[in-house]
Design an enzyme around this catalytic site. Structure first.
Site, mmCIF file in Angstrom:
data_model
loop_
_atom_site.group_PDB
_atom_site.id
_atom_site.type_symbol
_atom_site.label_atom_id
_atom_site.label_comp_id
_atom_site.label_asym_id
_atom_site.label_seq_id
_atom_site.Cartn_x
_atom_site.Cartn_y
_atom_site.Cartn_z
ATOM 1 N N SER A 209 -41.040 -49.438 22.678
ATOM 2 C CA SER A 209 -42.427 -49.195 22.265
ATOM 3 C C SER A 209 -42.856 -50.161 21.233
ATOM 4 O O SER A 209 -42.216 -50.560 20.367
ATOM 5 C CB SER A 209 -42.578 -47.788 21.759
ATOM 6 O OG SER A 209 -41.842 -47.619 20.593
ATOM 7 N N ALA B 6 -45.962 -56.354 19.596
ATOM 8 C CA ALA B 6 -45.724 -55.862 20.950
ATOM 9 C C ALA B 6 -44.245 -55.508 21.022
ATOM 10 O O ALA B 6 -43.421 -56.037 20.267
ATOM 11 C CB ALA B 6 -46.082 -56.908 21.988
ATOM 12 N N SER B 7 -43.926 -54.612 21.927
ATOM 13 C CA SER B 7 -42.569 -54.070 21.979
ATOM 14 C C SER B 7 -41.516 -55.037 22.482
ATOM 15 O O SER B 7 -40.394 -55.029 22.019
ATOM 16 C CB SER B 7 -42.551 -52.827 22.869
ATOM 17 O OG SER B 7 -43.449 -51.880 22.370
ATOM 18 N N THR B 8 -41.882 -55.853 23.450
ATOM 19 C CA THR B 8 -40.905 -56.747 24.077
ATOM 20 C C THR B 8 -41.471 -58.153 24.176
ATOM 21 O O THR B 8 -42.679 -58.354 24.045
ATOM 22 C CB THR B 8 -40.542 -56.261 25.502
ATOM 23 O OG1 THR B 8 -41.689 -56.410 26.340
ATOM 24 C CG2 THR B 8 -40.071 -54.814 25.506
#
Length: 166
Positions: free
Chosen positions: A166, A9-11
């Site tokens: 992203s 996942a990006s964050t």
């Protein structure tokens, strides 16, 4: 052959484990068990991702790198995708993407012929290019929306102050 699931996942605010059950179910569909999961919260635009690097290092020729979608593996510009893909291929890993049936042949047909391999590589490259295009389009639209909101006095931040990962 070991199957290594990669979840990204990006964050840290996003749930990298979100697709774990989908990967598990996918393995079950082919009577395969996933040997391990490599989970991280890093942008798909970063080449240096510790868990992805560990997955590649831990792997042996013939192992499978299993991902939900190509954008979980890459959102790189073309040159960087080629660099990552070369590392993966040099290690002898086979990339399997849940939503790209062409990549599933490793589980059903055993030995692949050169045409199937070429088509699979094309599909992976196409998926990587589409993931990058999606990333760039979202950035462009975000900047346009922020600029419009700013012009209308709805927001005081500039587009560079609001980054999209992203």
């Amino acid at each position: 052959m070991l199957i290594r699931g990669y979840l990204r996942a990006s964050t840290t605010e996003q749930d990298a484990l979100r697709a774990k059950e989908e990967l598990k179910a996918f393995g079950t569909k082919f009577d395969q068990r996933i040997a391990g999961y490599y989970i991280e919260n890093q942008s798909g635009t970063k080449l240096d991702r510790p868990e992805l690097n560990k997955l590649i290092e831990d792997s042996e020729a013939g192992d499978v790198l299993l991902i939900e979608k190509m954008d979980r593996l890459t959102r790189f510009p073309w040159g960087e995708w080629k660099t990552l893909k070369a590392r993966i291929m040099a290690k002898g890993l086979v990339i399997v993407v849940v939503d790209q049936p062409m990549t599933h042949a490793v589980f059903s047909s055993g030995e692949q012929n050169s045409i199937t391999l070429a088509l699979t590589e094309f599909m992976l490259d196409l998926g990587a290019a589409m993931a990058r295009d999606d990333y760039e389009t979202r950035h462009k639209r975000q900047a346009q929306g922020i600029a419009k909101a700013k012009a209308e006095g709805k927001v005081s931040r500039s587009p560079t102050e609001c980054s999209l990962t992203s």
